[in-house]
Motif scaffolding. Sequence first.
Motif, PDB file in Angstrom:
ATOM      1  N   SER A   6     -39.333 -27.228 -12.118  1.00 28.72           N
ATOM      2  CA  SER A   6     -38.022 -27.222 -12.337  1.00 28.72           C
ATOM      3  C   SER A   6     -37.337 -26.244 -11.113  1.00 28.72           C
ATOM      4  O   SER A   6     -38.104 -25.088 -11.026  1.00 28.72           O
ATOM      5  N   TRP A   7     -36.757 -26.545 -10.323  1.00 26.82           N
ATOM      6  CA  TRP A   7     -35.858 -25.583  -9.395  1.00 26.82           C
ATOM      7  C   TRP A   7     -34.627 -25.598  -9.600  1.00 26.82           C
ATOM      8  O   TRP A   7     -33.858 -26.466 -10.168  1.00 26.82           O
ATOM      9  N   GLY A   8     -33.965 -24.245  -9.555  1.00 24.09           N
ATOM     10  CA  GLY A   8     -32.542 -23.906  -9.896  1.00 24.09           C
ATOM     11  C   GLY A   8     -32.030 -22.646  -9.132  1.00 24.09           C
ATOM     12  O   GLY A   8     -33.068 -21.749  -8.761  1.00 24.09           O
ATOM     13  N   PRO A   9     -30.813 -22.669  -9.170  1.00 24.51           N
ATOM     14  CA  PRO A   9     -30.283 -21.257  -8.558  1.00 24.51           C
ATOM     15  C   PRO A   9     -30.355 -19.988  -9.393  1.00 24.51           C
ATOM     16  O   PRO A   9     -30.229 -20.251 -10.791  1.00 24.51           O
ATOM     17  N   CYS A  10     -30.361 -18.907  -8.853  1.00 26.28           N
ATOM     18  CA  CYS A  10     -30.475 -17.857  -9.664  1.00 26.28           C
ATOM     19  C   CYS A  10     -28.901 -17.424 -10.560  1.00 26.28           C
ATOM     20  O   CYS A  10     -29.158 -17.200 -11.754  1.00 26.28           O
ATOM     21  N   VAL A  11     -28.117 -18.048  -9.991  1.00 32.24           N
ATOM     22  CA  VAL A  11     -26.573 -17.870 -10.566  1.00 32.24           C
ATOM     23  C   VAL A  11     -26.746 -18.329 -11.965  1.00 32.24           C
ATOM     24  O   VAL A  11     -25.833 -17.784 -12.727  1.00 32.24           O
ATOM     25  N   SER A  12     -27.395 -19.391 -12.255  1.00 36.22           N
ATOM     26  CA  SER A  12     -27.550 -19.780 -13.418  1.00 36.22           C
ATOM     27  C   SER A  12     -28.745 -19.988 -14.363  1.00 36.22           C
ATOM     28  O   SER A  12     -29.011 -20.731 -15.333  1.00 36.22           O
ATOM     29  N   CYS A  13     -29.588 -18.974 -13.910  1.00 37.43           N
ATOM     30  CA  CYS A  13     -30.956 -18.882 -14.644  1.00 37.43           C
ATOM     31  C   CYS A  13     -31.026 -17.790 -15.485  1.00 37.43           C
ATOM     32  O   CYS A  13     -30.606 -16.493 -15.432  1.00 37.43           O
ATOM     33  N   SER A  45     -29.777 -12.398  -4.657  1.00 35.40           N
ATOM     34  CA  SER A  45     -28.560 -12.803  -4.815  1.00 35.40           C
ATOM     35  C   SER A  45     -28.487 -13.913  -5.851  1.00 35.40           C
ATOM     36  O   SER A  45     -29.489 -14.825  -5.902  1.00 35.40           O
ATOM     37  N   GLY A  46     -27.316 -14.331  -6.621  1.00 38.93           N
ATOM     38  CA  GLY A  46     -27.288 -15.476  -6.986  1.00 38.93           C
ATOM     39  C   GLY A  46     -27.352 -16.860  -6.222  1.00 38.93           C
ATOM     40  O   GLY A  46     -27.528 -17.914  -6.851  1.00 38.93           O
ATOM     41  N   ASN A  47     -27.491 -16.683  -4.710  1.00 41.76           N
ATOM     42  CA  ASN A  47     -27.515 -17.716  -4.120  1.00 41.76           C
ATOM     43  C   ASN A  47     -29.133 -18.194  -3.898  1.00 41.76           C
ATOM     44  O   ASN A  47     -29.329 -19.315  -3.399  1.00 41.76           O
ATOM     45  N   GLY A  48     -29.798 -17.430  -4.431  1.00 40.43           N
ATOM     46  CA  GLY A  48     -31.345 -17.666  -4.260  1.00 40.43           C
ATOM     47  C   GLY A  48     -31.852 -18.468  -5.261  1.00 40.43           C
ATOM     48  O   GLY A  48     -30.959 -19.180  -6.487  1.00 40.43           O
ATOM     49  N   GLY A  49     -33.007 -19.028  -5.448  1.00 41.68           N
ATOM     50  CA  GLY A  49     -33.432 -19.924  -6.282  1.00 41.68           C
ATOM     51  C   GLY A  49     -34.936 -20.102  -6.113  1.00 41.68           C
ATOM     52  O   GLY A  49     -35.460 -19.709  -5.308  1.00 41.68           O
ATOM     53  N   CYS A  50     -35.472 -20.777  -7.115  1.00 41.00           N
ATOM     54  CA  CYS A  50     -36.934 -20.887  -7.348  1.00 41.00           C
ATOM     55  C   CYS A  50     -37.366 -21.835  -8.419  1.00 41.00           C
ATOM     56  O   CYS A  50     -36.707 -22.506  -9.237  1.00 41.00           O
ATOM     57  N   ASN A  51     -38.574 -22.120  -8.361  1.00 45.77           N
ATOM     58  CA  ASN A  51     -39.083 -23.119  -9.412  1.00 45.77           C
ATOM     59  C   ASN A  51     -39.676 -22.410 -10.880  1.00 45.77           C
ATOM     60  O   ASN A  51     -40.381 -23.121 -11.589  1.00 45.77           O
ATOM     61  N   ARG A  52     -39.066 -21.318 -11.107  1.00 47.29           N
ATOM     62  CA  ARG A  52     -39.477 -20.790 -12.351  1.00 47.29           C
ATOM     63  C   ARG A  52     -37.974 -20.781 -13.066  1.00 47.29           C
ATOM     64  O   ARG A  52     -37.922 -20.053 -14.087  1.00 47.29           O
ATOM     65  N   TYR A  53     -37.148 -21.651 -12.630  1.00 47.98           N
ATOM     66  CA  TYR A  53     -35.831 -21.427 -13.218  1.00 47.98           C
ATOM     67  C   TYR A  53     -35.713 -22.150 -14.490  1.00 47.98           C
ATOM     68  O   TYR A  53     -36.557 -23.012 -14.860  1.00 47.98           O
ATOM     69  N   ILE A  54     -34.932 -21.632 -15.289  1.00 47.02           N
ATOM     70  CA  ILE A  54     -34.686 -22.096 -16.678  1.00 47.02           C
ATOM     71  C   ILE A  54     -33.247 -21.814 -16.892  1.00 47.02           C
ATOM     72  O   ILE A  54     -32.657 -20.523 -16.842  1.00 47.02           O
TER      73      ILE A  54
END
Length: 75
Positions: A6-13, A45-54
């Motif tokens: 799963s991939w997602g943005p840091c702002v909601s992780c 920043s919250g605009n970053g993201g990765c595949n460790r997203y939960i």
Amino acid sequence: MSEETSWGPCVSCKWWQVEPDASVAYQTVGQCIDESLQPYTLRISGNGGCNRYIEGEPARAAGASEMPPVAEPSR
């Protein structure tokens, strides 16, 4: 999706940690506290993201936005 794909943005992780009084926004800087990434002391920043997203609420700890981050992971 599994955690590994799963991939997602840091702002909601839930692995993103910000200062106690910081707003949760794309411009806010914090640190990644995912266990596998902790050795890198990743400041992002919250605009970053990765595949460790939960999906979840970001953690909060004083020192999360310093260069380098000095906060202990709070999860």
